[in-house]
Scaffold this motif. Structure first.
Motif, PDB file in Angstrom:
ATOM      1  N   ASP A 140      -8.418   8.112   8.544  1.00 45.20           N
ATOM      2  CA  ASP A 140      -7.942   8.415   9.892  1.00 45.20           C
ATOM      3  C   ASP A 140      -6.571   7.770  10.057  1.00 45.20           C
ATOM      4  O   ASP A 140      -6.477   6.550  10.228  1.00 45.20           O
ATOM      5  CB  ASP A 140      -8.915   7.881  10.942  1.00 45.20           C
ATOM      6  N   PRO A 141      -5.486   8.549   9.992  1.00 47.53           N
ATOM      7  CA  PRO A 141      -4.148   7.928  10.078  1.00 47.53           C
ATOM      8  C   PRO A 141      -3.887   7.215  11.395  1.00 47.53           C
ATOM      9  O   PRO A 141      -3.035   6.324  11.449  1.00 47.53           O
ATOM     10  CB  PRO A 141      -3.197   9.123   9.896  1.00 47.53           C
ATOM     11  N   SER A 142      -4.588   7.590  12.452  1.00 44.08           N
ATOM     12  CA  SER A 142      -4.347   6.946  13.746  1.00 44.08           C
ATOM     13  C   SER A 142      -4.968   5.569  13.846  1.00 44.08           C
ATOM     14  O   SER A 142      -4.584   4.779  14.718  1.00 44.08           O
ATOM     15  CB  SER A 142      -4.879   7.829  14.874  1.00 44.08           C
ATOM     16  N   LYS A 143      -5.940   5.251  12.966  1.00 44.20           N
ATOM     17  CA  LYS A 143      -6.600   3.953  13.053  1.00 44.20           C
ATOM     18  C   LYS A 143      -7.146   3.574  11.685  1.00 44.20           C
ATOM     19  O   LYS A 143      -8.055   4.232  11.162  1.00 44.20           O
ATOM     20  CB  LYS A 143      -7.732   3.993  14.086  1.00 44.20           C
ATOM     21  N   LYS A 168       2.563   1.201  10.676  1.00 47.02           N
ATOM     22  CA  LYS A 168       2.099   2.278  11.564  1.00 47.02           C
ATOM     23  C   LYS A 168       3.190   3.319  11.780  1.00 47.02           C
ATOM     24  O   LYS A 168       2.905   4.520  11.847  1.00 47.02           O
ATOM     25  CB  LYS A 168       1.663   1.685  12.900  1.00 47.02           C
ATOM     26  N   THR A 171       3.370   5.464   8.787  1.00 40.55           N
ATOM     27  CA  THR A 171       2.184   6.329   8.736  1.00 40.55           C
ATOM     28  C   THR A 171       2.332   7.506   9.679  1.00 40.55           C
ATOM     29  O   THR A 171       1.996   8.649   9.332  1.00 40.55           O
ATOM     30  CB  THR A 171       0.933   5.512   9.087  1.00 40.55           C
ATOM     31  N   ARG A 172       2.833   7.268  10.894  1.00 43.91           N
ATOM     32  CA  ARG A 172       3.051   8.366  11.831  1.00 43.91           C
ATOM     33  C   ARG A 172       4.110   9.338  11.307  1.00 43.91           C
ATOM     34  O   ARG A 172       4.009  10.563  11.493  1.00 43.91           O
ATOM     35  CB  ARG A 172       3.475   7.809  13.192  1.00 43.91           C
ATOM     36  N   ALA A 175       2.412  11.416   8.726  1.00 44.29           N
ATOM     37  CA  ALA A 175       1.449  12.324   9.358  1.00 44.29           C
ATOM     38  C   ALA A 175       2.155  13.502  10.018  1.00 44.29           C
ATOM     39  O   ALA A 175       1.640  14.636   9.998  1.00 44.29           O
ATOM     40  CB  ALA A 175       0.612  11.555  10.381  1.00 44.29           C
ATOM     41  N   THR A 176       3.321  13.270  10.601  1.00 43.19           N
ATOM     42  CA  THR A 176       4.099  14.369  11.177  1.00 43.19           C
ATOM     43  C   THR A 176       4.549  15.348  10.095  1.00 43.19           C
ATOM     44  O   THR A 176       4.513  16.576  10.286  1.00 43.19           O
ATOM     45  CB  THR A 176       5.313  13.810  11.931  1.00 43.19           C
TER      46      THR A 176
END
Length: 656
Positions: A140-143, A168, A171-172, A175-176
């Motif tokens: 889970d890239p958000s957490k 973070k 990672t964002r 993910a984008t």
């Protein structure tokens, strides 16, 4: 002349940078005086030539193998690469060539290679971070889970000390890219692409055949910069290059004994800005051996809370005074309004771009106006942040000088991310200018020989500064049973300390720094002094010893302060009564009311409350003492001391 300052015992050299403007110049060949616009045009021609060569080098070398070769520090023959980027690129055989038909000297090529080499060297750290993030991509890239956090830190060189906010952010970013392309990037070079090339001239890579700078012998506040500039955008021969002498007014922050270095020139429209580097002698700051320290805590409306502590014999730490606060609520509110305005302008500009969609649309002129306004608002925000950072840093350093402190301990909040406090407050907390304040604080403190050390921020506001007991946070001192966060009360029966949350935090920060000063290290990347970890045996000694009270008198303000006149004549109540009254006889009333006044003073109006003068419902014209007993109708006094406050060892903090 020597480019190193003379050092005395206990001094060290410090290189800093000052910004100034290049307003005019003189062409030495023709004697023509160049205006600011003409000078900016000629410098722009030269910077365009340099930027063109830099873009060619980066397009060829913007890949992982070439960056690894440059970052390894050795060439094909096993020799160490020079520290100068342009020399390292020449050792590796990475040349920069000007466009066909353009004639430039070797120093212009040096500037292009220096700029390209700096860009390639700086991307190596980002490449390692991105590779570590991609190699340990979370479910889970958000957490991330605690195990995934340990894995990503182990995969990055120096990841144990890397702020989580950086991981973070990368990672964002990945993910984008995954959402837009359907797959993860291979490395940072695919993720970011070739960077944009700024238009600037790195004169530090040149020698006297391209540029020189000398300080005036008669006026230490003036310097003369001489450099070769083209007379046309595409110089075909060396005769198209001439020497231009540019007088520069040095900022007052540059000492008279400082050694000047060649600046970096940047063009912004018709303005030429110069980043002038200089080296001068400063007192040497020490890692250890501190007896008086200044602790600084970050806040929201009260941007900084600071105070001094002293390390005495047998390891006892005591507070020196109640501390002070740097309040910037008005500036931060303006900054918040500008941020919201910028967001609305960006939203409108994005909508116009979607409507235009690359066609010749009637909204195109409006979009240009919006972009200009966005740039204007961004400049206002940058200038406001810069002014606020300098003011806060100067205040903190001046407080340390007044307390005769030799070190300033600042909590490390690089990993702090606001959450759980609402969208508006979270954004305001995340966009504070803490990084700028810390950098300017180091700049100003170095001139005084004061060390600035960052300490871990864990539990600085949670534990009592006197006994390390978890604090109970309340809404206000007169509401000890209402839960909040501003006021802290220690529940320990033998301590019972209470005070402002931020004032307790700076006590903990300063005490932790003095107790752990033997573990102070210098960060290899930034060169800043840091305390990385908190040791349990040293943390147990990081407590403040309460000092004996010198006065038991309660000086809490319960009413308005009486105005004292500077007139030599005594006040009315202190003057003797006349022998024979001119009006009606009787006892003189209190205050400024005359004996023949039929109405009460306006300060005694029925609207007057407990702590404030009367506020009428109609407009008024302030007329000094005619408004009542010498007070403005809207003046507010401090509230009285409530009886509900428990009688404990309290420190109400500072009134600053």
């Amino acid at each position: 002349m020597s480019r190193k300052p003379q050092l005395a015992h206990g001094e060290t050299s410090r290189t800093a940078c000052a910004r100034t403007l290049v307003r005019t110049g003189v062409d030495e060949k023709t004697g023509e005086v160049l205006t600011q616009a003409v000078l900016a045009e000629r410098i722009g021609w030269c910077s365009d030539l340099v930027a063109g060569m830099v873009s060619v080098v980066l397009a060829e070398r913007w890949n992982s193998p070439d960056v690894k070769v440059l970052a390894s520090g050795v060439d094909a023959g096993g020799r160490n690469l020079p520290s100068n980027a342009w020399m390292a690129l020449r050792r590796l055989g990475w040349s920069a060539t000007p466009p066909q038909g353009v004639k430039v000297n070797d120093r212009i090529v040096r500037m292009a290679q220096e700029q390209a080499g700096r860009a390639l060297r700086s991307v190596k750290w980002r490449a390692d971070v991105v590779l570590g993030v991609l190699a340990t991509w979370p479910a889970d890239p958000s957490k991330r889970t605690p195990r995934e956090w340990d894995q990503v830190r182990a995969a990055i060189c120096g990841g144990e000390h890397l702020p989580s906010s950086i991981i973070k952010a990368r990672t964002r970013q990945a993910a984008t890219y995954l959402k837009a392309n359907g797959h993860l990037p291979v490395d940072v070079f695919e993720l970011e692409g070739t960077p944009k090339i700024p238009r600037l001239l790195l004169l530090a890579a040149c020698d006297g055949q391209q540029a020189t700078i000398e300080r005036s012998e008669t006026d230490t506040g003036q310097a003369l910069l001489r450099l070769q500039l083209p007379t046309r955008p595409d110089p075909a021969t060396y005769r198209d290059w001439t020497w231009v002498a540019c007088p520069i007014a040095l900022p007052p922050t540059v000492p008279a004994s400082a050694v000047l270095h060649l600046p970096t020139l940047r063009c912004a429209g018709d303005t030429v800005r110069a980043d002038l580097a200089y080296t001068h002698a400063v007192p040497k700051a020490h890692h250890t051996g501190h007896a008086v320290a200044r602790g600084v805590d970050w806040g929201l409306n009260t941007l900084l809370s600071a105070g001094a502590v002293q390390l005495k014999g047998e390891g006892r730490i005591t507070a020196l005074g109640a501390g002070a606060q740097f309040r910037a609520a008005g500036v931060l509110a303006k900054q918040h309004r500008l941020r919201r305005l910028s967001e609305r302008l960006h939203t409108k500009a994005d909508q116009y771009e979607r409507l235009i969609a690359g066609h010749d649309h009637q909204l195109a002129p409006t979009l240009d106006v919006l972009r200009s306004e966005i740039q204007h608002v961004s400049n206002r925000r940058s200038n406001l942040n810069d002014a606020l950072a300098w003011a806060a840093a100067r205040w903190a350093v001046d407080q340390a000088i007044a307390a005769r402190a030799t070190v300033i301990y600042v909590e490390d909040l690089r990993s702090m991310e606001a959450g759980g406090m609402g969208r508006t407050l979270n954004t305001r907390l995340s966009q504070q200018v803490r990084g700028q304040i810390a950098d300017r604080m180091r700049h100003l403190a170095t001139e005084q020989g004061i060390a600035v050390v960052t300490v871990p921020a864990r539990n600085t506001s949670k534990l009592c500064p006197h006994c390390l007991t978890p604090l109970r946070h309340r809404k206000a001192p007169d509401r000890p049973t209402l839960a909040g966060w501003k006021w802290a009360i220690c529940p320990h029966q033998d301590c019972r300390w209470q005070g402002d949350r931020d004032h307790g935090a700076w006590r903990r920060i300063a005490a932790r720094g003095l107790a752990h000063q033997a573990t102070t290290a210098c960060d290899r990347t930034s060169g800043h002094m840091v305390i990385r970890t908190v040791l349990d045996n040293l943390e147990a000694k990081a407590v403040l010893t309460p000092t004996a009270k010198t006065s038991r008198k309660d000086r809490t303000k319960t009413g308005p302060t009486r105005r004292r006149s500077t007139r030599p004549a005594p006040r009315r109540r202190r003057a003797p009564s006349p022998a024979r009254p001119h009006g009606r006889a009787g006892q003189r009333p209190e205050g400024h009311a005359h004996t023949d006044r039929t109405r009460l003073p306006r300060a005694a109006h029925r609207h007057q409350g407990m702590n404030t003068t009367s506020t009428p419902t109609t407009g008024h014209q302030p007329q000094g003492a005619a408004l009542g007993a010498g007070f403005h109708l809207h003046a507010h006094a401090s509230p009285p001391r409530w009886e509900t406050i428990p009688e404990t060892q309290s420190n109400p903090g500072s009134h600053s």
